[in-house]
Scaffold this motif. Structure first.
Motif: not given
Length: 125
Positions: A77-88
């Motif tokens: 969704g809009r929030g993206g992936a969790r972690g230090p970088f969105p591509e995690g």
């Protein structure tokens, strides 16, 4: 190019010597500094394999293919992936060096065993 280029050009940038050096210089002109500049929550998108590989090898980021971005949008969704970088969770890391050594040792043992078996059976008759 003023818009930036990774410099890899397929296998060109993997070749040792002058090709590798040209590849790095081309990437460092515009593209690689632009990848390093934005905040960590910025998505880096590159459709070309060579571009993604050059970015992965020379920065702490992993670029996503547009198809991975679509997958991320569907799942996160809009929030993206969790972690230090969105591509995690959307890129695979390269095998760790110890795994490479284990794979190489296992392959060598398999080849040596096959040769030994072949010789024990009398080799070519």
């Amino acid at each position: 190019l003023d818009t930036g280029c990774c410099g890899m050009a397929g296998g060109f940038g993997f070749e040792r010597g002058e090709h590798y050096d040209v590849s790095i210089r081309a990437g460092e002109r515009v593209l690689l500094p632009a990848v390093r500049a934005p905040p960590p929550d910025t998505l880096i998108i590159a459709d070309g394999f060579s571009c993604r590989e050059q970015i992965a090898q020379t920065t702490d980021r992993r670029a996503l293919h547009v198809a991975q971005v679509l997958q991320m949008a569907l799942h996160e969704g809009r929030g993206g992936a969790r972690g230090p970088f969105p591509e995690g969770g959307y890129v695979r890391e390269a095998p760790r060096p110890q795994w490479r050594a284990a794979i190489l040792a296992g392959s060598a043992a398999l080849v040596a065993g096959s040769i030994g078996w072949w010789l024990a059976r009398g080799g070519r008759r």
